[in-house]
Design an enzyme around this catalytic site. Structure first.
Site, short mmCIF file in Angstrom:
data_model
loop_
_atom_site.label_atom_id
_atom_site.label_comp_id
_atom_site.label_asym_id
_atom_site.label_seq_id
_atom_site.Cartn_x
_atom_site.Cartn_y
_atom_site.Cartn_z
CE LYS A 171 10.07 63.39 -10.49
NZ LYS A 171 9.31 63.04 -9.12
CB SER A 547 -9.78 11.84 -17.56
OG SER A 547 -10.88 10.94 -17.58
#
Lengths: 636, 300
Positions: A171, A547
């Protein structure tokens, strides 16, 4: 709009197609990434490159003009950004949210552009696009200068090992092509770049919207003497070419064995060059041999270089398979099983330290266990933050171990041999990208104790096949009771057994662990390792642990030889277990006195395909034990 | 230092992809449309596994309205290279009244292409399928992964694709899930043509111009390939020198007026062309994001 001179010229195509094709055929290929946000004009720049290189057809242009009027942000002018927008949902939002690849060609090179979004929440996309790029174009808006995101992008580009950085100050038309503005941004960026280790970069003042310094030097910036963006892209050195100077390495992808007379090793050369007669070493085994032939469909080659996909045959019959690497005999890479690395986390589900993930590096696939992060890196400030895990888009430094040594090079030396991905073992998602910094020790220096009594010997002496009977289920489901009963019955049958129970392990080996998710994972890992040692000693091991996570049960299963892990699901509904509440734990959990209690405020993931399922509503513990033994005995 | 050309790099990458899939997938297949991209793909597959034969079968989804030249080329190629061919076809189409003249394009492609493809993949239990898609073809494809993951219903979820870094592809999947693999992802149309020329790859003669009997339908020039084509009362096909840039069902595929009878002329015409490749396909008409919708349903 000017006609760029370095782009393809229609005239040559029309007049002398053969000359054009001859020239086109010898072009090289550069992959690059553009970094910046929509506001920096990134999509506009890419759209401009496609447009100027005639990669837009008339029907696309017509659609573009129509789209520009409907969604565009440039009034009546063509909005190039719309060209590179992709998926429908994204187009509505006006931002790109993935990695898109674009293609264009100039007189000298072909280009593949990775276009990725610049926002922080899309770090993973940018990292993905950067991983295959030789060069990065970092866009800044001339009106805004170096921003927080410029720093973030630069850090990521450097992290991913991109050697060529272009600072495109865009720009420039909106700041009247002011030299001082450009110089100030340049100085600002240089100071930052040096602080993060980016040595050299190229700064170019451009306007993507108007085309200044894109293909030719712009008359609007007479004070700028450097190359146009395209000039620069056409001349930087390619990574693949640079890789030829390094020692020879080829990860073996596939063994080509069409008949007994041919055995070739197929792969893509990661670095170096190779000729028939060259001495090579197979790593990690360390065996040496000599290259006999470089086989391709188009005939044998006298030489092959980094980047080529070939099939090598060796002069000797040596073991070599997928995952091995063929390397220069006098300069082979290292192998190790412990590393320090930087991880970029890419999944919604955060890193679980201690859990096993698949790790893919080159053609190697191993299980890796990650330690809790040393620290996380704030991508904006580059500060080190304390962290227990890594969430989506987080970057952190970790140590990890693999279940067997892998061949590697530090990422800074070789991207192909130091970059890896992590894959979740259950969802199969790619959850992280990693870059190895260095190994924590050299695996080749560790010598296994010479074992003269094997695990088979141990088992034979006991006249049994080792097993791990893994009981899993909710608290109060009856695991310990049934496991006890099974052990009693096996004992009576002269089997050599041992029962590992939650309570006896938690009071000793694992007394340093609590009940957080991370501690539960570590608890199971240790129990798994102990069970494995006992199975190595020839025992039938029974374990009774809740578990709760599939991943950990799977991890233990994979520690053991196939078939030795027997998952036994003690299937008792939560309501029943809670009603029994043998230890009064459910009551405490319900009252909030016990945190992370499985089934109450912590999940239980039931086995999907357990070897044995026991329905405790239908069987007494004794019946359950007999039921289990009937099923394991035939396995002997 | 030897600098590899872009075609050498693309070739090496595609070969790498083929080998990764064969090393990691259990039961791969190649979707063989017999078009130019498929021909390049097959050539690359032969290179990847040489001197071994191509270690997976070809799957051709035929609609029954394929060009005769295409079927002849297919059968000749399969014979010459000793390939295993599986043809997937919707045998009930005629009974269901599905044909390219009366059926809407969405239903037609669903019934003739997408459904038979999905059925064949499921029936043979293929867990990886090579497709010839390229990222330069269409906006929705620019973001497609090289390894594109599909659920058990063969659907593509654009929001849930796996990140792809370096040259590391994740081929892990659960039972029933599969992966579409696009070894030509990074090739452009020009690369394809140039490679065909350079490697002297045999392609279907329909790509070369020659006088053919044609009619016009909805702005497309359609070649009357057999007697099943519905002509208007009194309508006579007109001989025009035409060729095809893309091959689909013949009553739905637009031809381009052309005099290009050899390879360089085709490339020249392509470079000077002013419309993109898929424009000749009636199936792609509709809103510009329609390809994405089709992909979500399982079409390539």
């Amino acid at each position: 709009m000017h006609t760029p001179s370095s782009f393809e010229v229609d005239a040559l195509v029309a007049e002398d197609i053969e000359a054009y094709l001859e020239a086109h055929q010898h072009k090289s290929l550069l992959r690059f990434i553009t970094c910046g946000s929509v506001d920096d004009g990134k999509s506009t720049l890419i759209g401009r490159l496609l447009y100027d290189s005639k990669m837009i057809f008339e029907d696309q242009l017509a659609a573009l003009e129509a789209d520009s009027k409907r969604h565009g942000t440039q009034g009546e002018a063509i909005d190039f950004a719309l060209l590179v927008d992709g998926l429908a949902a994204e187009r509505e939002q006006g931002i790109t949210i993935d990695v898109a690849y674009r293609f264009f060609t100039t007189a000298k090179r072909k280009f593949i552009v990775a276009d990725t979004p610049g926002h922080e929440q899309y770090t993973r996309n940018m990292v993905t696009g950067a991983s295959t790029a030789d060069l990065a174009v970092i866009l800044v808006d001339a009106r805004k200068g170096v921003l927080r995101q410029t720093r973030r992008h630069s850090y990521l580009v450097h992290l991913l090992g991109i050697r060529h950085v272009v600072l495109a100050v865009n720009k420039m038309d909106l700041v009247d092509y002011d030299e001082a503005t450009f110089a100030a941004i340049l100085a600002d960026y240089r100071a930052f770049a040096e602080s993060i280790g980016i040595g050299a970069f190229t700064a170019i003042p451009i306007s993507g919207f108007l085309g200044d310094n894109i293909t030719t030097p712009s008359p609007n910036t007479p004070w700028y003497a450097g190359p146009s963006l395209i000039d620069h892209l056409e001349t930087v050195e390619l990574d693949a070419t640079a890789a030829q100077a390094r020692p020879f390495r080829m990860p073996v992808q596939w063994v080509n064995r069409p008949n007994l007379d041919f055995r070739g090793f197929a792969g893509q050369i990661a670095s170096g060059t190779i000729r028939p007669g060259d001495k090579v070493r197979i790593v990690p085994s360390g065996k040496t041999s000599t290259i006999a032939r470089i086989v391709t469909f188009d005939g044998d080659l006298d030489e092959a270089v980094a980047g080529q996909s070939v099939t090598l045959t060796l002069a000797d019959e040596v073991d070599c398979s997928r995952g091995d690497m063929i390397a220069a005999a006098d300069d082979p890479p290292q192998a190790s099983d412990q590393f320090r690395a930087t991880l970029v986390w890419m999944d919604e589900e955060a890193l679980k330290p201690g859990r096993g993930y698949w790790l893919k590096l080159g053609t190697q696939m191993v299980t890796a266990t990650i330690q809790p992060p040393e620290y996380e890196i704030d991508v904006n400030t580059l500060e080190h933050l304390a962290a227990k895990t890594l969430g989506l888009n987080a970057i952190g430094v970790v140590e990890f171990a693999t279940d067997r040594p892998i061949v590697f090079e530090p990422y800074a030396t070789a991207r192909e041999l130091g970059g890896f991905i992590l894959i979740d073992k259950f969802t199969n998602a790619t959850v992280a990208a990693g870059m190895i910094a260095f190994s924590l020790r050299r695996a080749e220096n560790i010598h296994w104790q010479p074992v003269s009594i094997t695990r088979e010997d141990h088992a034979r002496m006991k006249n049994q096949t080792p097993r791990v009977l893994w009981f899993t289920g909710l608290s109060g489901s009856g695991k310990s009771t049934i496991a006890n009963e099974v052990e009693k019955q096996l004992f009576l049958m002269n089997r050599h057994t041992f029962l590992l129970d939650g309570d006896n392990v938690r009071h000793g080996l694992n007394r340093d662990l609590g009940f957080t998710e991370a501690d539960r994972i570590e608890n199971i890992r240790r129990v798994g390792e102990v069970a494995k040692l006992m199975a190595d000693a020839g025992l039938i091991v029974l374990t009774a642990f809740i578990s709760p996570f599939r991943a950990e049960r799977q991890m233990v299963r994979e520690m053991l030889p196939p078939g030795e892990f027997i998952e036994i699901f003690i299937d008792t509904p939560l309501a029943v277990a809670e009603a029994r509440d043998v230890k009064g734990l459910y009551k405490k959990a319900r009252e909030g006195k016990l945190k992370n209690f499985t089934g109450i405020d912590s999940p239980y993931e039931p086995p999907e395909n357990p070897e044995i399922r026991v329905n405790t509503l239908e069987m007494s513990p004794e019946e359950a034990a007999r039921y289990i033994i009937e099923r394991i005995l035939p396995l002997k | 230092m030897r600098v590899l050309t872009h075609l050498e790099r693309l070739e090496a990458e595609s070969i790498h992809i083929f080998r990764e899939v064969v090393a990691e997938a259990e039961n791969p297949v190649m979707l063989y449309s017999v078009g130019k991209d498929s021909s390049v793909m097959l050539h690359l597959a032969r290179k990847a596994f040489h001197p071994a034969p191509v270690p997976f079968p070809m799957l051709h989804v035929a609609s029954g309205w394929d060009f005769r030249d295409l079927i002849a080329h297919r059968d000749r190629t399969v014979r010459e290279y000793g390939l295993k061919l599986i043809v997937a076809q919707n045998e009930e189409a005629e009974a269901q009244g599905i044909n390219p003249f009366d059926t809407g394009s969405a239903l037609y492609s669903q019934a003739q292409l997408t459904d038979p493809l999905k059925r064949a993949l499921t029936q043979h239990g293929f867990d990886a399928a090579f497709g010839g898609g390229r990222r330069d073809e269409e906006k929705a494809r620019a973001k497609e992964r090289i390894f594109s993951f599909r659920n058990a219903a063969h659907r593509w979820d654009p929001k849930n694709q796996r990140p792809e870094l370096w040259n590391l592809y994740n081929a892990k999947k659960n039972k029933g899930e599969s992966i579409r693999v696009f070894p030509l992802s990074n090739w452009t149309e020009l690369d394809i043509w140039q490679y065909i020329a350079l490697e002297k790859i045999d392609i279907v003669p329909l790509y070369f111009a020659k006088p053919r009997p044609t009619v016009e339908r909805d702005g497309l020039i359609i070649v009357v390939d057999d007697e099943r084509f519905r002509l208007a009362p009194g309508e006579e096909p007109v001989m025009r020198s035409v060729r095809f840039r893309t091959l689909g069902c013949y009553p739905l595929t637009g031809a381009t007026p052309s005099e290009a009878r050899e390879m360089n002329a085709i490339i020249q015409e392509m470079l000077l062309a002013t419309s993109s490749e898929r424009q000749g396909r009636a199936i792609d008409k509709g809103q510009s994001a329609s390809m994405e919708d089709k992909k979500q349903e399982g079409y390539f």
